[in-house]
Design an enzyme around this catalytic site. Structure first.
Site, mmCIF file in Angstrom:
data_model
loop_
_atom_site.group_PDB
_atom_site.id
_atom_site.type_symbol
_atom_site.label_atom_id
_atom_site.label_comp_id
_atom_site.label_asym_id
_atom_site.label_seq_id
_atom_site.Cartn_x
_atom_site.Cartn_y
_atom_site.Cartn_z
ATOM 1 N N ASP A 25 8.049 -3.193 3.810
ATOM 2 C CA ASP A 25 6.785 -2.780 3.180
ATOM 3 C C ASP A 25 6.463 -1.391 3.721
ATOM 4 O O ASP A 25 6.636 -1.097 4.890
ATOM 5 C CB ASP A 25 5.694 -3.797 3.563
ATOM 6 C CG ASP A 25 4.382 -3.495 2.899
ATOM 7 O OD1 ASP A 25 3.997 -4.254 1.961
ATOM 8 O OD2 ASP A 25 3.704 -2.504 3.280
ATOM 9 N N ILE A 26 6.022 -0.505 2.787
ATOM 10 C CA ILE A 26 5.718 0.867 3.216
ATOM 11 C C ILE A 26 4.437 0.860 4.059
ATOM 12 O O ILE A 26 3.450 0.206 3.689
ATOM 13 C CB ILE A 26 5.558 1.796 2.005
ATOM 14 C CG1 ILE A 26 6.865 1.831 1.190
ATOM 15 C CG2 ILE A 26 5.179 3.207 2.450
ATOM 16 C CD1 ILE A 26 6.799 2.617 -0.092
ATOM 17 N N GLU A 55 4.344 -1.898 -3.094
ATOM 18 C CA GLU A 55 5.169 -1.018 -2.238
ATOM 19 C C GLU A 55 5.946 -1.888 -1.265
ATOM 20 O O GLU A 55 6.101 -1.574 -0.113
ATOM 21 C CB GLU A 55 4.317 0.043 -1.517
ATOM 22 C CG GLU A 55 2.901 -0.396 -1.216
ATOM 23 C CD GLU A 55 2.797 -1.371 -0.070
ATOM 24 O OE1 GLU A 55 2.790 -2.605 -0.361
ATOM 25 O OE2 GLU A 55 2.780 -0.947 1.087
#
Ligand code: GH3
Ligand code: MG
Ligand code: MG
Length: 566
Positions: free
Chosen positions: A442-443, A485
């Protein structure tokens, strides 16, 4: 409402039945028409012939009648001459009597009873109407006595009237004692004449198989009792005598139907004499037509009616042969039509129904249609078009499938496909023992990127992120975007340890990248290899937990089964 539909096979069968029925009906009607035509044709011809025949016969009779009337009056002077002539000769009686019997045909006789110069009685035998019966009786009794030899007599040679020797013959019978002189004039025509007439008719109408002439008389139409109701002994005698003559006459002429037979057929006689215009009747006897026709009253006498019935037999075998030929031709046409119908319907069945079924079968089993197996060109074209269309569909389907597996923004696989592929990896793990590792990342602080640079820049980061990660993994590995994201990686084949290594390499690579050449982005990662007792859910949950731990521990890090990497 359900729209009506029918299979080609059923339609074919119905068409077959309808056509056959139609052909049979038309054939039958034609046959009946032919038969009617044929019968009408025959009847017309027979009618025509009968008219002709009657005309001819009537003509002859008129002539005879004319001659007869002319000769009816006996010249007394001639009698005297004859008397003196025959009075001098004395000839043996027997041969003359025989000749008399041979030549006398039934008809009327004029009997003259003469006593020297004086005519005592002139009578007709049978009697004329209106004549005094006593005179007749007297004359005829003497005549009978002469005839039966009670009174000895001479019979003369026949001699002929001066007017016609053909139709009138005279015999003189002279009594031995010279008291009576009986003259018989036979005023009807002789057997030879009738025979000649018939022969002439037969010659004139050769297509007629037989012509019989039946001479009818009073008793046929008008029984004697009615003609002479109060003179029983006369008609008894006449009846006997006349019948005897008639019978002999019929035998001599070879007429098959005797007067008695005709008498029995009262219906026929009634039909003949009851007719208005032309009095004839046709009896069909197989391929023969027997025609009875009747002449005018020969003597034009209101009571003493003398008719002639002609019985004509037509042999129609030749005509029937022609008719049979026409019927045979009709049957041939009907037969050929029948065969043609069968052929056409077989053709439709073979080339249309069966071929369409084959086409449907191929489509049902999702096969291409073998166009070369069709005989009808148009079907080949259709098969060809269907195959081309199927090919197009295949390509489209593939495109759609790819689209349905792909994330529109980044071009990597989407969440849906991730689910499928995870299942597949689990299957292959169990089936082939192929190990795999699930990575989820996950960003970090992506919200801040969006906030600071805008949503478009955020999108660009997502895309660049995917390119970097794809570059880091092998061909057999797969990258999925599973959230806004948030991404997943399936590393196949891979053990837990190598998974960790790869994840770490990716994290490092991302951290080292200047996104859009401006800023750095980091990711937090969770990693775990699939275990034998894992399920999709348990594996995912575990990796997600590792990801959470990475976030908890300050982000930009990898968390896995064994090691937590800086
Ligand atoms: P954390 O480090 O805890 O993950 O912080 P974060 O900001 O990444 O946290 P969060 O997961 O709450 O935020 C994700 C944000 O990503 C929210 C949403 O605006 C943004 N985002 C999700 N999908 C997209 C996208 O397709 N494009 C862009 N530009 N932004 C997206
Ligand atoms: Mg998130
Ligand atoms: Mg985030």
């Amino acid at each position: 409402m359900k729209k009506f539909s029918i299979s080609l096979r059923t339609a074919n069968l119905l068409l077959f039945l309808v056509l056959i029925l139609a052909v049979a009906l038309i054939g039958f009607e034609q046959y009946r028409f032919l038969k009617r035509q044929f019968t009408i044709e025959l009847e017309k011809r027979i009618e025509g012939n009968t008219y002709q025949l009657q005309d001819y016969f009537q003509n002859r009779l008129d002539k005879l009648h004319y001659v007869f009337n002319k000769t009816a009056q006996l010249d007394l002077q001639k009698l005297k001459e004859a008397q003196s002539y025959f009075g001098t000769i004395d000839k043996p009686l027997e041969p003359i009597r025989k000749k008399l019997n041979e030549n006398v045909v039934f008809g009327s006789y004029d009997i003259y009873l003469v006593n020297l110069d004086k005519v005592i009685v002139r009578s007709t035998y049978p009697p004329d109407v209106g004549m005094d019966f006593k005179q007749y009786d007297y004359a005829s009794r003497i005549f009978d006595m002469v005839r039966d030899g009670v009174i000895p007599y001479h019979v003369s040679q026949p001699y002929f009237s001066s007017v016609s020797k053909d139709f009138r013959k005279y015999f003189l019978i002279l009594s031995k004692n010279g008291k009576f002189f009986v003259q018989i004039s036979h005023n009807y025509y002789l057997l030879e004449n009738v025979k000649r007439e018939l022969a002439a008719l037969r010659e004139r109408y050769p297509h007629i198989e037989r012509i019989d002439a039946i001479f009818s008389s009073n008793e046929l139409i008008n029984p004697l009792e009615q003609t002479y109701p109060d003179k029983k002994h006369v008609y008894d005698y006449l009846e006997r005598d006349k019948k005897k003559f008639l019978r002999r006459f019929a035998d001599d002429l070879g007429i098959r139907m005797k007067i008695d037979d005709l008498m029995k057929r009262r219906n026929l006689v009634a039909a003949l004499f009851g007719g208005k215009r032309m009095r004839y009747r046709i009896d069909w006897q197989g391929r023969r037509a027997v025609v009875y026709s009747v002449s005018e009253n020969v003597f034009n006498d209101s009571i003493n009616k003398e008719y002639i019935i002609l019985r004509t037999v037509y042999d129609l075998h030749g005509d029937f042969a022609g008719y049979r030929e026409r019927v045979a031709r009709l049957l041939t046409v009907v037969g050929l039509t029948f065969v043609m119908i069968v052929l056409i319907l077989l053709f439709i069945r073979k080339f249309f129904a069966q071929q369409l079924e084959r086409m449907t079968e191929a489509l049902r089993h999702d096969r291409d249609i073998r166009e070369e197996s069709f005989i009808v060109k148009e079907f080949r074209t259709v098969a060809n078009a269907i195959n081309a269309y199927r090919q197009k569909l295949r390509i489209k389907n593939r495109e759609l499938e790819t689209l349905s597996h792909t994330d529109a923004l980044t071009g990597v696989y989407n969440r849906r496909y991730f689910g499928k592929m995870l299942e597949k990896c689990i299957y292959e793990f169990h089936r082939y023992g192929k190990p795999f590792v699930l990575v989820i990342f996950d960003i970090d602080d992506f919200k801040a990127i969006n906030d600071e640079f805008g949503h478009d820049v955020g999108d660009e980061v997502l895309r660049e992120m995917c390119r970097i990660v794809e570059h880091e993994i092998r061909k057999s590995d797969m990258l999925f975007r599973v959230g806004g994201e948030e991404f997943a990686l399936l590393l196949v084949p891979a053990e837990g340890k190598s998974g960790l290594r790869i994840a770490e390499a990716i994290r490092k690579r991302v951290a080292g990248q200047k996104f859009l050449s401006r800023f750095a982005v980091t990711i937090s990662v969770g990693v775990s290899g699939f275990q034998t007792d894992d399920s999709a859910v348990s594996l995912y949950r575990r990796v997600d937990e590792f990801l959470y731990i990475s976030k908890q521990n300050g982000k930009n890090r990898v968390t896995g089964d064994d090691t937590i990497w800086e």
